[in-house]
Structure formats: structure tokens, C-alpha cells
Design an enzyme around this catalytic site. Structure first.
Site, short mmCIF file in Angstrom:
data_model
loop_
_atom_site.label_atom_id
_atom_site.label_comp_id
_atom_site.label_asym_id
_atom_site.label_seq_id
_atom_site.Cartn_x
_atom_site.Cartn_y
_atom_site.Cartn_z
N GLY A 190 4.01 2.87 13.74
CA GLY A 190 4.84 1.68 13.92
C GLY A 190 4.52 0.98 15.23
O GLY A 190 4.40 -0.25 15.30
N GLU A 192 10.66 0.65 9.95
CA GLU A 192 11.63 1.71 9.70
C GLU A 192 10.92 3.01 10.01
O GLU A 192 10.03 3.43 9.26
CB GLU A 192 12.10 1.62 8.23
N GLU A 239 10.54 14.95 15.99
CA GLU A 239 10.78 14.94 14.55
C GLU A 239 9.83 15.97 13.90
O GLU A 239 8.61 15.88 14.08
CB GLU A 239 10.48 13.54 14.00
N CYS A 291 13.43 10.55 6.80
CA CYS A 291 13.48 9.97 8.15
C CYS A 291 14.87 10.11 8.77
O CYS A 291 15.00 10.27 9.97
CB CYS A 291 13.04 8.52 8.12
N LYS A 340 0.85 -1.20 0.00
CA LYS A 340 0.00 0.00 0.00
C LYS A 340 0.88 1.24 0.00
O LYS A 340 1.61 1.49 0.95
CB LYS A 340 -0.89 0.04 1.24
N GLY A 352 7.33 4.53 8.19
CA GLY A 352 6.44 5.65 8.48
C GLY A 352 6.70 6.18 9.87
O GLY A 352 7.81 6.05 10.40
P1 NAI Z 1 2.08 7.65 8.74
O1 NAI Z 1 2.99 6.85 9.55
O2 NAI Z 1 0.70 7.87 9.25
O3 NAI Z 1 1.94 7.05 7.26
C1 NAI Z 1 2.81 6.13 6.69
C2 NAI Z 1 2.01 5.03 6.00
O4 NAI Z 1 1.29 4.28 6.98
C3 NAI Z 1 0.96 5.52 5.02
O5 NAI Z 1 0.91 4.61 3.94
C4 NAI Z 1 -0.33 5.46 5.81
O6 NAI Z 1 -1.47 5.32 5.02
C5 NAI Z 1 -0.11 4.23 6.64
N1 NAI Z 1 -0.85 4.16 7.89
C6 NAI Z 1 -1.35 5.19 8.63
N2 NAI Z 1 -1.97 4.72 9.72
C7 NAI Z 1 -1.87 3.37 9.68
C8 NAI Z 1 -2.29 2.31 10.54
N3 NAI Z 1 -2.94 2.57 11.68
N4 NAI Z 1 -1.99 1.04 10.21
C9 NAI Z 1 -1.31 0.78 9.08
N5 NAI Z 1 -0.90 1.74 8.23
C10 NAI Z 1 -1.16 3.01 8.51
O7 NAI Z 1 2.76 9.04 8.47
P2 NAI Z 1 2.02 10.41 8.18
O8 NAI Z 1 0.83 10.61 9.04
O9 NAI Z 1 1.80 10.50 6.74
O10 NAI Z 1 3.11 11.44 8.65
C11 NAI Z 1 3.14 11.85 10.02
C12 NAI Z 1 4.53 11.95 10.52
O11 NAI Z 1 5.17 10.69 10.41
C13 NAI Z 1 5.45 12.85 9.73
O12 NAI Z 1 5.32 14.18 10.12
C14 NAI Z 1 6.78 12.30 10.05
O13 NAI Z 1 7.21 12.80 11.29
C15 NAI Z 1 6.54 10.82 10.19
N6 NAI Z 1 6.89 10.07 8.96
C16 NAI Z 1 8.06 9.39 8.97
C17 NAI Z 1 8.45 8.71 7.86
C18 NAI Z 1 9.72 7.95 7.82
O14 NAI Z 1 10.20 7.63 6.74
N7 NAI Z 1 10.29 7.60 8.94
C19 NAI Z 1 7.68 8.74 6.63
C20 NAI Z 1 6.42 9.44 6.74
C21 NAI Z 1 6.08 10.09 7.87
#
Ligand code: NAI
Length: 777
Positions: free
Chosen positions: A246, A263, A392, A297, A190, A241
Site C-alpha cells: 500500500g 485497505e 500482523e 485484515c 487483478k 493488501g
Molecule cells: P500483497 O500485499 O503483496 O498482495 C496483495 C495484492 O497486491 C496481490 O494481488 C498482489 O499480487 C498485489 N501486489 C503485490 N505487490 C504489488 C505491487 N508492488 N504493486 C501492486 N500490486 C502488488 O500481500 P501478500 O504478499 O500476498 O501477503 C503478505 C502479507 O500482507 C500478509 O502476510 C498479510 O500480513 C498482509 N495481507 C493483508 C491483507 C489485508 O486484507 N489487509 C491481504 C493480504 C495480505
């Protein structure tokens, strides 16, 4: 801007890349996308818009997957998997290679589509994201080719659920899909809801490459779809994410037996010493924090500058910032593009507005009027405790502080709950190579930053998650040992009913910090053999766990002891056990009521010798990454490991866990076999006479179920393993979500302790840190 103006100002003129091809491709697809399931696109359903963050324009409409869609994708992946695995490594390599070639062929289309969808400068998508994605498929085509000869004992996990973020949409897809496919898995992926378009183009590429139906499945939607994948009948979840999500996934999968790699976020330190090449260090910062608008990240988001050069460094940095060009991501002259979405922009704005500490500098250039833009920002003079030094931001905001000595630099750099990456700038190679191993991070760059390659594993420690992507180590996340696991039946203690009583009190104490310790509860339990009462053991509780962890955490010096010294001590333990082999064998037979004691002791001695042999040989690697330099993959101990030892093998189960763990420099807190604990309490007498430093091995007795949770939730424990015959997997994995510690649980399956699994234990007992060292002109 006219040519005349360009000449007069000596400024860059616009050099826009055409969006025509990418927009035409979207039109060809009808501007609406279904999911990619079983080799075909489904009819688009209820959906959501994907917008260009630089303009707000709708690019296409995507479908929000329903439960039926996710079920269909998982079913397709499940039915395709056996054939895909049986194709063999060389067969799969052909497909991965074909994908790599097609990615290369269509690289400009991918780059433009990525920049349109995500807002990142075309320079980055063209020169970094897409080439690295291609490289990942080429590299893993090679891994598939080598799988059968180099990893003959490994087999695919099965179906992998993969959930990726929006900051590197195609690159994260490549990091997830390439190794999974190479090892014979099939996937349901996804993409993030803001950035699904290059994943759709990738699906098109899979069709063109003739990838068999069901091997790659892509469903679109928001977090709710992510949750459905996590709950589905998959064998593994790979997630990149936020740390918050996580952690939720760790809790949701607890006890399910699903493999998990995470990650997550970071707050990576960027350390500049006073002898650094300052101009290079400043240019490095442009790549560290303004690359991809800081939505990285491993962004070097926390600058630590040595005090003596701080003012000069900040002045130069501000001047450099003011030269950054912000604007249309498709303009090839642009340094900083648009933030991915208004939601993310709002998050950045709010975090910065809420900060009252330090001094803020924002670039003075004219910002685009529309679109999701945030000015590159520097906030100096912050304290470690300021929220912006800890949280972050995931935007183009650099926070800074100063340090005086190298020791203080290390302390400040490590003062974070994260541990993803770090950067060190100094012209002194001794200093750099002294500091790099001391930084708590999965990746360290010396005099460079944000370097990535498929050959060098990427991933973090602490709350940055676990598992590595890339390199040989990344493959372990997509394989398991061959064979079908056997169920482990609960092991019951021998009943003492009717046996004669011995009035003598023989209560074995626990072993904490090199000393015998009474249980805090004050309670003990009788241990019976067929012939009568064998003794008592203390019933350990939360307080005992805390004491043992404190002792283990305090024995840090062990991690720095040489492999040679650790080997000698392990040999010594083996020799001392050998000298008392008969006594231990009788004890085991008496407790278990069986006759396997002598064999178990002999195998335990062999296990100790095997760990001793490995102590100075389980080395890292030097990766030939495509820079002038190397990436040193160093193996580091995980830290403090808590383990619930096997019930059925009272001595061998404990030794098989302890020996490789301490061979690698870890300290352990071991919960002895619950029904047969006396071999463990006898064993600490051996430890006490074998020069094992206090706190390196701590032994508790009692009920595993009572010890599991305090161990798994303790913040100073870095990993928890369970081989108990009580199934505590769910409890442990849930509690471990707190600080995202590593877990290795048996899910009620048996381990054959007669087989030497040392390699698996050595692997679980170490973390790989990649230290990138550029050299040469
Ligand atoms: P997120 O962690 O919510 O999204 C990442 C992925 O997880 C997306 O595909 C999303 O649809 C999916 N997701 C969201 N909730 C989920 C759940 N409960 N179960 C399974 N999958 C789920 O990140 P978001 O809200 O887009 O960004 C928020 C903050 O996260 C950012 O400000 C940043 O600090 C951090 N982030 C860190 C990343 C990294 O590479 N370490 C990448 C993206 C965001």
C-alpha cells in the site's frame, strides 16, 4: 472414521462437500485461463499454477499478464466507460442485479471453487464469503438505482484499477467491482496470484449477465502486474493488501492525480472486561482469529483481558481451542482449513519461531499430514513492545496480554500503528459505549466480532489505510464532483520595485499554540503592495512546523467539545471578522492590487457561519444491518490537519479550509497564502479574541514548498491538504506515504472559492467509524 467409531467417540464424522462440479468447470475451461478483456477470454499465455493449498494439487494454470495485456484491458475499459455511465443509474442497476442473481444461482459452485483455491473451510465460503458477495451486488444495484436522484452532483471517476488479495478472493472482488460499476466506472481488476479462480468464474458470470464489453476486465498475475496497473492510464487505484505494498502504491501514484483508496493490514484489539459473558467472548474469539485461518485484515489478533479473569479466561480458551477441528476445507465439520500457500505458512512459522516471549499453547489435535496447515496458537503474557503484539501475523495465532482498568485497556488497544477494527466484550452497556468511541479504529464490534455488511462502510485509520468500502461513504471513493477542473496558474506576489520604503518595522509573527511566534529561521520576507511596503512575514521552516503540530496535537480537548460549543465559537469568529470587515477588505486589496477585498471578506463571514451551522448537524447514521441490532456510523474528526491555503484568496481560502475542519473537532496547521499572507496574520488577532482554544488553529507563513514536506512527513499530522498555486501534489503524497496520512491535493487545478464547498470539506475532515451494537435476545 467408521460409524461405530463416531458413536463411540461422539466425535464428528467427515461430511465432505463434493468438488466434482467445480473440478468439472475447470476442465470445461481447459484447465488454463487467459485474461478477461473486452468481454472475452484471451488465449492463455505464459503462466503459473494455481494450487489447492490443502493438497498441493494443481487446479489450473493462469496467465501472467504482459504490458500489452494490461494496456488492452485499460483501453477496453476506457472505451466502454462513457456509454456505461450514460446508461444511467437505473440502466446499470439492471446489470448489477443480474450479476447478484447469477452469483446466487451458482453460489455452491463459487463456494466450492473458493475453498479449493484458497483453503478456507467450506462452511465459511458457503455461509459468509459468497452470500456477502451477493449482498454487495444487490446493495449496489440499489445504489445505482438511487445514484441519479440522490447523488446528482457526482460523476464517475472513469477507469478504476483494482488490486485485491487472496484472503477473501470473491468477496474483495465484489467490494471493489460493485460500487465502481454502480457509479458508472469501468474496471480493470487483478486478483491475487494464489486465488484467481473465482474471479475467472465471475468473468463467466459477467458474460452470462450480458455486461457490456469492456466494463469489467480481469487480468491475472503477480505483483509485477499490479505495478503495471498502478502505472497505467487509470483514474483510480483501489487496493487491498499489505501495508508495505500500500505504501509503495501511495509513493508510485504521488502527484499523478489518480484517486487512491487503501485497505491495509491490522492488529486489531479484542478487549474482554471482567463482567463479560465469558463463554460468548471465547466463542467470539473463534470467529475473530481462527476464522479463515486468521488470514483476515481485521482479525481480533490481539487479545486484551482484564486481569481478574485472565487465568480463568485463558484456561477456558485453551480448552475451546483443543476442540477446534482442523482439516480438509471441503469437510463441512471443519473449523480451520489450510493456509493459502506454502509461502504464507513459512511466514507464520518464522514469526512464531522467532518469538521467545510469553507462554505458547498450540492445539493438541492431530494435524493433517500434508498441505499448508498451521495449528491454532495462543501466546499469553506478552508485553506491548513484543514484536508479535505489534506485527500482523496473518495466521491463526492469537497473542494476549492483560489490563487493569478501562483506561489502560484503551491505551493498550490503541498502542499500534494500525487502526482497522476492535472488539469490546462487556455486559455493561455504559462501559461499552464509553470505550467504543475511544478506540482508534474504523470498525468496532460490541459483544460480537467480524460482522460485515454492504450497508456499513469498512476501512481503517492510521496505517490500516484510507477510504471506506460499503455504505454511502464507500461511493465517494468512486465519484467526483461534476464539471471539468480548470488549471490553476501560479499566483505571484505584487512586486515592490520602485515603490517608496517605509522605515517602520512591521513584521507579522506566526501564530502557534495561541501565541505569536517568531520564525525559527530568523528570516523574513517583505510583502509589497502597489502603494509600497505593507510589512514583513516570517519564513517558516521545519522547526516552526514541528512547534505548530505539537500545539495542535496538544489541543485534543477540542475534539471532545460539543458541536454546539464549536458552533458558538465559529459564529463569534464570524462576528468579530464582520466588525473589522473594512480593514480586512483594504488589506486584501492592498496586497493583491485588485478590488475584490470587500466581497472576499463578506464571503468569508458567510463561510464561517455556514461551518457554524454544520457544526452540530453533520451527523452520522444508523445503519439497518442484517443482525438483531444496528451499526452506528459515527463521524469523528480526522485529527491534526495541515493545509497549504489558496494563494489567490488570502482570507477566503484560509477560512474555507479552517472553518469546516475545526467545526468537526479537528485542529489545524495552516500555511497562509504565500504571496498575500497578511490577511492570515491579521486574522489570528480575530481568533485570539474569539475564544478559540490555544492550539486549535495555528498559522504559519513562508514558502509553501518549504512547509509542505515537513507537514506531509510529520507523524502527528493525520491529513494534509494543498490548495497552493505551487503544484506540490507529488511531494506531499510521497511524503505522506510514511504514516499513510490522508491527502487532498489540487494537482494544479483551481477551486472556485466563491462557491460554498463546505460539504466536501466536512467530509474530508471526518472519518466514519462503524460501531456494531447487537441487542435483543
Ligand atoms: P500483497 O500485499 O503483496 O498482495 C496483495 C495484492 O497486491 C496481490 O494481488 C498482489 O499480487 C498485489 N501486489 C503485490 N505487490 C504489488 C505491487 N508492488 N504493486 C501492486 N500490486 C502488488 O500481500 P501478500 O504478499 O500476498 O501477503 C503478505 C502479507 O500482507 C500478509 O502476510 C498479510 O500480513 C498482509 N495481507 C493483508 C491483507 C489485508 O486484507 N489487509 C491481504 C493480504 C495480505
Amino acid at each position: 472414521m467408521s460409524v461405530k467409531e463416531i458413536f463411540e467417540t461422539m466425535d464428528y464424522g467427515p461430511a465432505p462437500e463434493s468438488a466434482a462440479e467445480a473440478l468439472a468447470w475447470l476442465v470445461d475451461q481447459g484447465d488454463r485461463f487467459g485474461h478477461f478483456i473486452n468481454g472475452a477470454f484471451t488465449t492463455p499465455g505464459e503462466g503459473f499454477d494455481s494450487r489447492n493449498p490443502a493438497t498441493g494439487e494443481v487446479l489450473a494454470t493462469l496467465s501472467q499478464a504482459t504490458q500489452d495485456d494490461v494496456d488492452a484491458a485499460v483501453a477496453a475499459a476506457r472505451s466502454a466507460q462513457p456509454k456505461w455511465e450514460q446508461l444511467g443509474g437505473a440502466g446499470r442497476a439492471r446489470y448489477l442485479y443480474a450479476i447478484a442473481r447469477l452469483l446466487q444461482k451458482h453460489s455452491r459452485l463459487f463456494a466450492v471453487l473458493e475453498s479449493l483455491d484458497n483453503g478456507k473451510p467450506i462452511r465459511e465460503s458457503r455461509d459468509i464469503d459468497i452470500p456477502l458477495a451477493q449482498r454487495h451486488f444487490y446493495y449496489h444495484a440499489g445504489m445505482a438505482q438511487l445514484k441519479d436522484s440522490e447523488l446528482p452532483e457526482a460523476q464517475a471517476l472513469g477507469v478504476c484499477g483494482q488490486i485485491i488479495p487472496w484472503n477473501f478472493p470473491l468477496l474483495m472482488l465484489a467490494w471493489k467491482i460493485a460500487p465502481a460499476l454502480a457509479m458508472g466506472n469501468t474496471v480493470v481488476l487483478k486478483p491475487a496470484e494464489y486465488t484467481s479462480l473465482t474471479a475467472m468464474l465471475f468473468a463467466d458470470i459477467c458474460q452470462q449477465a450480458g455486461v457490456p464489453k469492456g466494463v469489467v476486465n480481469i487480468v491475472t498475475g503477480d505483483g509485477a502486474v499490479g505495478e503495471m496497473i498502478v502505472a497505467a492510464e487509470v483514474d483510480k487505484i483501489a487496493f487491498t493488501g499489505s501495508t508495505a505494498v500500500g505504501r509503495r502504491i501511495r509513493e508510485a501514484t504521488a502527484g499523478s492525480g489518480k484517486e487512491l483508496t487503501l485497505e491495509l493490514g491490522g492488529k486489531s484489539a479484542y478487549v474482554v472486561f471482567d463482567d463479560a459473558d465469558i463463554d460468548s467472548a471465547i466463542e467470539g474469539l473463534v470467529d475473530a482469529i481462527w476464522f479463515n485461518q486468521g488470514q483476515v485484515c481485521c482479525a481480533g489478533s490481539r487479545l486484551l483481558v482484564q486481569e481478574g479473569i485472565a487465568d480463568r479466561f485463558y484456561d477456558k480458551l485453551r480448552a475451546r481451542m483443543d476442540g477446534l477441528r482442523i482439516g480438509n476445507p471441503l469437510d463441512k465439520c471443519i473449523d480451520v482449513g489450510a493456509v493459502v500457500d506454502p509461502v504464507q505458512l513459512q511466514t507464520i512459522q518464522t514469526m512464531v519461531e522467532n518469538n521467545t516471549a510469553g507462554e505458547m499453547h498450540q492445539v493438541s489435535c492431530v494435524m493433517p499430514e500434508n498441505g499448508c496447515y498451521y495449528p491454532p496458537t495462543l501466546i499469553t503474557g506478552l508485553e506491548t513492545s513484543d514484536p508479535l503484539m505489534q506485527e500482523e501475523i496473518f495466521g491463526p495465532v492469537l497473542v494476549a496480554s492483560t489490563f487493569r482498568t478501562p483506561a489502560e485497556a484503551v491505551e493498550l488497544a490503541n498502542n499500534t500503528r494500525y487502526g482497522l477494527a476492535a472488539t469490546v466484550w462487556t455486559e455493561n452497556v455504559n462501559l461499552a459505549l464509553d470505550i467504543a468511541p475511544k478506540l482508534v479504529a474504523g470498525v468496532v464490534w460490541i459483544n460480537a466480532t467480524n460482522l460485515f455488511d454492504a450497508a456499513a462502510g469498512f476501512g481503517g485509520v492510521r496505517e490500516s489505510g484510507f477510504g471506506r468500502e460499503g455504505g454511502w461513504e464507500g461511493l465517494t471513493a468512486y465519484t467526483k464532483p461534476k464539471g471539468t477542473p480548470k488549471a490553476l496558474a501560479p499566483v505571484e506576489a505584487v512586486s515592490g520595485e520602485g515603490a517608496p520604503h517605509d522605515p517602520l518595522d512591521r513584521t507579522a509573527k506566526m501564530y502557534v499554540g495561541g501565541k505569536q511566534a517568531r520564525p525559527d529561521s530568523g528570516y523574513s520576507r517583505a510583502i509589497w503592495g502597489k502603494s509600497g511596503l505593507l510589512g514583513h512575514v516570517g519564513l517558516g521552516s521545519r522547526k516552526d512546523v514541528r512547534n505548530a503540530v505539537e500545539a495542535a496535537a496538544g489541543a485534543k480537548g477540542w475534539a471532545k467539545a460539543t458541536g454546539h460549543l464549536r458552533a458558538q465559537i465559529l459564529y463569534y469568529i464570524g462576528e468579530n471578522l464582520s466588525a473589522r470587515a473594512d480593514e480586512f477588505a483594504h488589506r486584501i486589496d492592498a496586497m493583491t492590487g485588485k478590488k475584490g477585498g470587500a466581497k472576499e471578506v463578506e464571503t468569508s463571514i458567510q463561510r464561517l457561519f455556514s461551518a457554524a451551522a454544520w457544526a452540530d448537524k453533520y451527523d452520522g447514521q444508523v445503519h439497518g444491518v442484517p443482525i438483531r441490532g444496528v451499526a452506528l456510523a459515527m463521524k469523528e474528526p480526522t485529527g491534526v490537519i495541515g493545509a497549504l491555503c489558496a494563494d489567490e484568496a488570502p482570507l477566503l481560502g484560509l477560512v474555507s479550509v479552517m472553518a469546516p475542519a475545526i467545526a468537526m473537532g479537528n485542529r489545524v496547521v495552516l500555511a497562509a497564502s504565500e504571496p498575500y499572507p497578511l490577511a492570515a496574520t491579521d486574522f489570528y488577532q480575530i481568533l485570539a479574541t474569539s475564544d478559540v482554544p490555544a492550539g486549535v488553529v495555528n498559522i504559519l507563513t513562508g514558502v509553501h514548498a518549504d512547509l509542505a514536506k515537513p507537514l506531509a512527513s510529520h507523524l502527528n499530522v493525520d491529513a494534509v491538504w494543498s490548495f497552493s498555486s505551487t503544484n506540490l501534489s507529488a511531494q506531499i503524497e510521497k511524503a505522506a506515504a510514511g504514516n499513510l496520512k490522508r491527502t487532498w491535493v489540487n494537482n494544479a487545478t483551481a477551486t472556485d472559492w466563491s462557491v460554498d464547498h463546505s460539504k466536501r470539506f466536512l467530509q474530508a475532515a471526518t472519518e466514519i467509524k462503524n460501531i456494531w451494537v447487537p441487542y435483543g435476545e
